[in-house]
Design an enzyme around this catalytic site. Structure first.
Site, PDB file in Angstrom:
ATOM      1  N   GLY A   1       2.415   2.029  10.611  1.00  0.00           N
ATOM      2  CA  GLY A   1       3.360   3.130  10.435  1.00  0.00           C
ATOM      3  C   GLY A   1       4.076   3.539  11.710  1.00  0.00           C
ATOM      4  O   GLY A   1       4.674   4.604  11.778  1.00  0.00           O
TER       5      GLY A   1
ATOM      6  N   GLU B   1      -6.928   4.680   7.840  1.00  0.00           N
ATOM      7  CA  GLU B   1      -6.715   6.114   7.561  1.00  0.00           C
ATOM      8  C   GLU B   1      -7.945   6.719   6.908  1.00  0.00           C
ATOM      9  O   GLU B   1      -8.273   7.879   7.114  1.00  0.00           O
ATOM     10  CB  GLU B   1      -5.454   6.292   6.694  1.00  0.00           C
ATOM     11  CG  GLU B   1      -4.189   6.008   7.501  1.00  0.00           C
ATOM     12  CD  GLU B   1      -3.026   5.458   6.705  1.00  0.00           C
ATOM     13  OE1 GLU B   1      -3.026   5.540   5.468  1.00  0.00           O
ATOM     14  OE2 GLU B   1      -2.090   4.917   7.351  1.00  0.00           O
TER      15      GLU B   1
ATOM     16  N   GLU C   1      -5.575  -5.091  10.566  1.00  0.00           N
ATOM     17  CA  GLU C   1      -4.528  -4.096  10.788  1.00  0.00           C
ATOM     18  C   GLU C   1      -4.773  -3.354  12.106  1.00  0.00           C
ATOM     19  O   GLU C   1      -5.561  -2.404  12.140  1.00  0.00           O
ATOM     20  CB  GLU C   1      -4.526  -3.075   9.654  1.00  0.00           C
ATOM     21  CG  GLU C   1      -4.251  -3.668   8.292  1.00  0.00           C
ATOM     22  CD  GLU C   1      -3.640  -2.643   7.360  1.00  0.00           C
ATOM     23  OE1 GLU C   1      -2.574  -2.897   6.830  1.00  0.00           O
ATOM     24  OE2 GLU C   1      -4.245  -1.562   7.174  1.00  0.00           O
TER      25      GLU C   1
ATOM     26  N   ASN D   1       0.857  -1.189   0.000  1.00  0.00           N
ATOM     27  CA  ASN D   1       0.000   0.000   0.000  1.00  0.00           C
ATOM     28  C   ASN D   1       0.893   1.239   0.000  1.00  0.00           C
ATOM     29  O   ASN D   1       1.457   1.589   1.033  1.00  0.00           O
ATOM     30  CB  ASN D   1      -0.897  -0.024   1.247  1.00  0.00           C
ATOM     31  CG  ASN D   1      -1.734   1.241   1.376  1.00  0.00           C
ATOM     32  OD1 ASN D   1      -1.925   1.969   0.398  1.00  0.00           O
ATOM     33  ND2 ASN D   1      -2.223   1.503   2.577  1.00  0.00           N
ATOM     34  N   TRP D   2       0.985   1.871  -1.156  1.00  0.00           N
ATOM     35  CA  TRP D   2       1.882   3.022  -1.280  1.00  0.00           C
ATOM     36  C   TRP D   2       1.314   4.270  -0.610  1.00  0.00           C
ATOM     37  O   TRP D   2       2.005   5.259  -0.466  1.00  0.00           O
ATOM     38  CB  TRP D   2       2.158   3.313  -2.751  1.00  0.00           C
ATOM     39  CG  TRP D   2       3.087   2.339  -3.410  1.00  0.00           C
ATOM     40  CD1 TRP D   2       3.781   1.323  -2.806  1.00  0.00           C
ATOM     41  CD2 TRP D   2       3.438   2.293  -4.801  1.00  0.00           C
ATOM     42  NE1 TRP D   2       4.548   0.664  -3.731  1.00  0.00           N
ATOM     43  CE2 TRP D   2       4.364   1.232  -4.961  1.00  0.00           C
ATOM     44  CE3 TRP D   2       3.079   3.037  -5.923  1.00  0.00           C
ATOM     45  CZ2 TRP D   2       4.914   0.908  -6.199  1.00  0.00           C
ATOM     46  CZ3 TRP D   2       3.624   2.714  -7.155  1.00  0.00           C
ATOM     47  CH2 TRP D   2       4.528   1.659  -7.291  1.00  0.00           C
ATOM     48  N   LYS D   3       0.050   4.245  -0.255  1.00  0.00           N
ATOM     49  CA  LYS D   3      -0.621   5.435   0.311  1.00  0.00           C
ATOM     50  C   LYS D   3      -0.376   6.634  -0.619  1.00  0.00           C
ATOM     51  O   LYS D   3      -0.301   6.447  -1.829  1.00  0.00           O
ATOM     52  CB  LYS D   3      -0.134   5.709   1.731  1.00  0.00           C
ATOM     53  CG  LYS D   3      -0.128   4.463   2.609  1.00  0.00           C
ATOM     54  CD  LYS D   3       0.034   4.778   4.068  1.00  0.00           C
ATOM     55  CE  LYS D   3       0.241   3.479   4.830  1.00  0.00           C
ATOM     56  NZ  LYS D   3       0.002   3.604   6.240  1.00  0.00           N
TER      57      LYS D   3
ATOM     58  N   SER E   1       3.334  -2.412  10.206  1.00  0.00           N
ATOM     59  CA  SER E   1       4.799  -2.455  10.322  1.00  0.00           C
ATOM     60  C   SER E   1       5.399  -3.806   9.918  1.00  0.00           C
ATOM     61  O   SER E   1       6.365  -4.274  10.519  1.00  0.00           O
ATOM     62  CB  SER E   1       5.237  -2.057  11.733  1.00  0.00           C
ATOM     63  OG  SER E   1       4.825  -0.725  11.995  1.00  0.00           O
TER      64      SER E   1
ATOM     65  N   HIS F   1      -9.645   1.231   4.842  1.00  0.00           N
ATOM     66  CA  HIS F   1      -8.357   1.377   5.533  1.00  0.00           C
ATOM     67  C   HIS F   1      -8.559   2.311   6.733  1.00  0.00           C
ATOM     68  O   HIS F   1      -9.347   3.248   6.673  1.00  0.00           O
ATOM     69  CB  HIS F   1      -7.312   1.953   4.572  1.00  0.00           C
ATOM     70  CG  HIS F   1      -5.920   1.893   5.124  1.00  0.00           C
ATOM     71  ND1 HIS F   1      -5.455   2.811   6.037  1.00  0.00           N
ATOM     72  CD2 HIS F   1      -4.904   1.015   4.905  1.00  0.00           C
ATOM     73  CE1 HIS F   1      -4.204   2.489   6.360  1.00  0.00           C
ATOM     74  NE2 HIS F   1      -3.848   1.408   5.681  1.00  0.00           N
TER      75      HIS F   1
ATOM     76  N   GLY G   1       2.631  -1.088   4.200  1.00  0.00           N
ATOM     77  CA  GLY G   1       2.804   0.301   3.795  1.00  0.00           C
ATOM     78  C   GLY G   1       4.265   0.611   3.542  1.00  0.00           C
ATOM     79  O   GLY G   1       4.809   0.329   2.473  1.00  0.00           O
ATOM     80  N   GLY G   2       4.923   1.170   4.550  1.00  0.00           N
ATOM     81  CA  GLY G   2       6.300   1.664   4.421  1.00  0.00           C
ATOM     82  C   GLY G   2       7.265   0.727   3.712  1.00  0.00           C
ATOM     83  O   GLY G   2       8.002   1.146   2.812  1.00  0.00           O
TER      84      GLY G   2
HETATM   85  C1  PEP Z   1      -0.772   0.041   5.793  1.00  0.00           C
HETATM   86  O1  PEP Z   1      -0.552   0.974   5.051  1.00  0.00           O
HETATM   87  O2  PEP Z   1      -1.835  -0.553   5.709  1.00  0.00           O
HETATM   88  C2  PEP Z   1       0.258  -0.353   6.758  1.00  0.00           C
HETATM   89  C3  PEP Z   1       0.084  -1.460   7.444  1.00  0.00           C
HETATM   90  O3  PEP Z   1       1.363   0.454   6.875  1.00  0.00           O
HETATM   91  P1  PEP Z   1       2.783   0.071   7.533  1.00  0.00           P
HETATM   92  O4  PEP Z   1       3.218  -1.223   6.927  1.00  0.00           O
HETATM   93  O5  PEP Z   1       3.697   1.212   7.141  1.00  0.00           O
HETATM   94  O6  PEP Z   1       2.579  -0.032   9.006  1.00  0.00           O
END
Ligand code: PEP
Length: 251
Positions: A173, A97, A167, A9-11, A213, A95, A234-235
């Site tokens: 993050g 966010e 999640e 997930n590049w957000k 994470s 999500h 994500g990251g």
């Molecule tokens: C996400 O974007 O859904 C996520 C889990 O981010 P991260 O891996 O950066 O915690």
């Protein structure tokens, strides 16, 4: 045996050239679709080009959100018809966010899940608790409510095709990963909920990802758990090298 799904997930990250370069950098190195499903959830402006660039490769392209209506007076929104039209195959829905900053609710997530199936898109439905909810022992109850509402009204076949991403919000993050036991415990609970409200077959088939994470250093342990069928990342999905390690672990 459920096939693992690794979704990056590049957000709201990357400019166009970086997005395209990522596909160049991973080309020929992503395991086949039969071994693991590799998905990139990219920002809307790049979806069309990325779908074209990923054609003939195992990488599938996802949107990070969509509206539930097909068209109409919804300024700034993108519809399932538009996503399907440009060849997008998966869509992330609900999500945390989007729930936190854009007023997404269990009801709108449910409408979007139905719209996704109506238009042949695979939904990746996100659920998860805040730290406060975890600390007050509300995790299972909260996640159960989110899952039940998201799946409401779907056929057994549709539930089997749904991907649920567990999640925990406190792990997104933050660098704080849930332990693999904590993650698996909730994923097992989700599978039991699906068994109770849909069927044993649906529970056996539905894929449940963990997100929060995830990185190359912890992905193998997480994926080794009995009820974790993939990761939403994500990251650690932003760099090609790191994404390749994650999908490799999903084989
Ligand atoms: C996400 O974007 O859904 C996520 C889990 O981010 P991260 O891996 O950066 O915690």
């Amino acid at each position: 045996m459920r096939k693992k799904v690794i979704a990056g997930n590049w957000k709201m990250n990357k400019v166009r050239s970086e997005a395209v370069q990522f596909l160049e950098d991973t080309k020929g190195q992503v395991p086949s679709f039969n071994e693991v499903e590799s998905v990139i959830c990219a920002p809307f402006p790049y979806l069309s080009e990325l779908v074209q660039k990923a054609e003939g490769t195992p990488v599938k392209i996802a949107a990070q959100n969509m509206h539930f209506e097909e068209n109409g007076a919804f300024t700034g929104e993108v519809s399932p018809v538009m996503l399907k039209d440009i060849g997008v195959t998966y869509v992330v829905l609900g999500h945390s966010e989007r729930r936190e900053y854009f007023a997404e609710t269990d009801e709108t997530v449910n409408k979007k899940v139905h719209a996704a199936f109506q238009h042949g898109l695979v939904p990746i439905v996100c659920v998860g608790e805040t730290l406060e909810q975890r600390e007050s022992n509300q995790t299972n109850q909260l996640v159960e409510g989110q899952v039940k509402k998201a799946l409401e009204g779907l056929s057994e076949e549709q539930v089997k095709q749904t991907i649920i991403a567990y999640e925990p919000i406190w792990a997104i993050g933050t660098g704080k990963t849930a332990t693999s036991e904590q993650a698996n415990e909730v994923c097992t609970h989700i599978r039991n909920v699906v068994k109770d409200v849909v069927s044993a077959d649906a529970a056996e088939a539905v894929r449940i990802q963990y997100g929060g994470s995830v990185k190359p250093a912890n992905v193998e342990e997480l994926l080794a758990q009995s009820d974790i069928d993939g990761a939403l990342v994500g990251g650690a999905s932003l760099e090609a090298d790191s994404f390749l390690k994650l999908v490799e672990a999903g084989k």
